[in-house]
Design an enzyme around this catalytic site. Structure first.
Site, PDB file in Angstrom:
ATOM      1  N   LYS A 187       0.826  -1.212   0.000  1.00 15.05           N
ATOM      2  CA  LYS A 187       0.000   0.000   0.000  1.00 15.05           C
ATOM      3  C   LYS A 187       0.852   1.252   0.000  1.00 15.05           C
ATOM      4  O   LYS A 187       0.444   2.302  -0.524  1.00 15.05           O
ATOM      5  CB  LYS A 187      -0.971  -0.022   1.189  1.00 15.05           C
ATOM      6  CG  LYS A 187      -0.320  -0.033   2.575  1.00 15.05           C
ATOM      7  CD  LYS A 187      -0.129   1.342   3.165  1.00 15.05           C
ATOM      8  CE  LYS A 187       0.560   1.275   4.521  1.00 15.05           C
ATOM      9  NZ  LYS A 187       0.732   2.610   5.123  1.00 15.05           N
ATOM     10  N   THR A 244      -3.797   5.635   3.214  1.00  9.86           N
ATOM     11  CA  THR A 244      -2.467   6.076   2.802  1.00  9.86           C
ATOM     12  C   THR A 244      -2.490   6.770   1.443  1.00  9.86           C
ATOM     13  O   THR A 244      -1.660   7.637   1.174  1.00  9.86           O
ATOM     14  CB  THR A 244      -1.493   4.885   2.771  1.00  9.86           C
ATOM     15  OG1 THR A 244      -1.636   4.131   3.966  1.00  9.86           O
ATOM     16  CG2 THR A 244      -0.057   5.347   2.664  1.00  9.86           C
TER      17      THR A 244
END
Length: 329
Positions: A187, A244
């Site tokens: 991620k 994120t």
């Protein structure tokens, strides 16, 4: 519970602040001068300047004093420091349960954190990965956060998650360590890509597409390594990815925004002043993808920008020029 948080970066400091509300906590920092300053000012000026360190929080420069005799050790160093911290633990507290909060793949070996832990501490020490969508600043403020504690030992995962869980820091047990760690590592690469997309003005539609296709890449790699598909629909997968890629507090997204402006990576990291794990993870994930024959075009594009000197605009054009295919492939 008596807990040592080993590493006084932003996340380690925030976690120590959150845990000391309900446990006896010691926070260890390698730098003695930093420890002295934190003790006197009750602040971590370098990594988390706006948070106050509670008086109940112990702050230690001696690793052995912090780690020995506790019930749980939490390694909060960057991934590059994980192996060294484990070797210190092996010397002073070899049987104490340990969890880690670092994310990524070891440079050069492509090992996930749990593999490094097994090499350094063996297979018998209860252990697990604490991961999920969590910005340090918000955790330190006591804002509601939900994260995952993943361990191959179901009893340890459930018992420890219950001990750490509270109304503001909700901890959920998970038994898929590989999936949780792959989600946490990749991620960050996708967040760099999202920053590049946003920095080039491609809009919200493009960001949504990138996140969705990024999740597909994460899932493909995770399944090849032995993860469970459902993990990527949870906190350690989709939850962490969304945060994120969209949150302005994301260091990896900020790297992408700067790359979109044409800034050099060395300057970006120097100005950032903290670790952005996606930078090193991009190279290691790309190596794994080639090894397993997995198609990960977003990862490859980020890697080419970071390490092959390909301009962000050119890498994006190559992505946009790919032939359409079945979405579920």
């Amino acid at each position: 519970m008596k807990i040592a948080v080993l590493g006084a970066g932003a996340w380690g400091t925030a976690l120590a602040i959150a845990l000391v509300r309900h446990h006896q906590v010691a926070l260890w920092a390698r730098n003695a001068a930093q420890v002295a300053e934190m003790r006197s000012a009750r602040k971590n000026a370098r990594y988390l300047p706006d948070a106050v360190l509670p008086e109940a929080l112990g702050i230690e420069a001696d690793f052995a004093v912090a780690a020995r005799g506790g019930e749980l050790n939490v390694i909060a160093t960057p991934l590059a420091g994980l192996r060294g911290a484990l070797r210190l633990l092996h010397a002073v507290a070899p049987t104490t349960p340990v969890i880690w909060v670092c994310k990524g793949l070891e440079s050069g070996s492509q090992r996930l954190p749990h593999q490094i832990v097994a090499e350094e501490l063996g297979e018998r020490v209860p252990c697990g990965a604490l991961t999920g969508p969590s910005f340090a600043e918000e955790v330190a403020k006591g804002l509601p956060t939900a994260i995952t504690l993943a361990s191959a030992d179901p009893g340890f995962a459930e018992k420890t998650a219950q001990a750490l869980h509270n109304a503001r820091l909700r901890v959920y047990a998970n038994h898929d360590v590989i999936g949780a760690e792959v989600g946490g590592a990749v991620k960050n690469v996708m967040a760099i890509a999202a920053g590049i997309s946003d920095g080039m003005g491609f809009g919200l539609n493009a960001r949504a597409a990138l996140i969705t296709r990024g999740l597909a890449e994460i899932t493909r790699l995770g399944l090849a390594l032995g993860a469970k598909r459902e993990t990527f629909m949870g906190l350690a997968g989709m939850g962490d990815l969304i945060l994120t890629c969209t949150g302005d507090l994301s260091r990896n997204r900020r790297v992408g925004l700067a790359l979109a402006k044409g800034l050099q990576l060395e300057r970006i990291l120097q100005e950032l002043g903290q670790t952005a794990e996606g930078v090193s993870s991009a190279r290691e994930v790309a190596v794994l993808a080639r090894r397993f024959g997995i198609e990960m075009p977003i990862t490859q594009a980020v890697n080419s920008i970071l390490y092959d000197g390909v301009p962000a605009s050119e890498a994006v054009e190559q992505l946009l020029g790919r032939d359409p295919k079945l979405e579920t492939d």
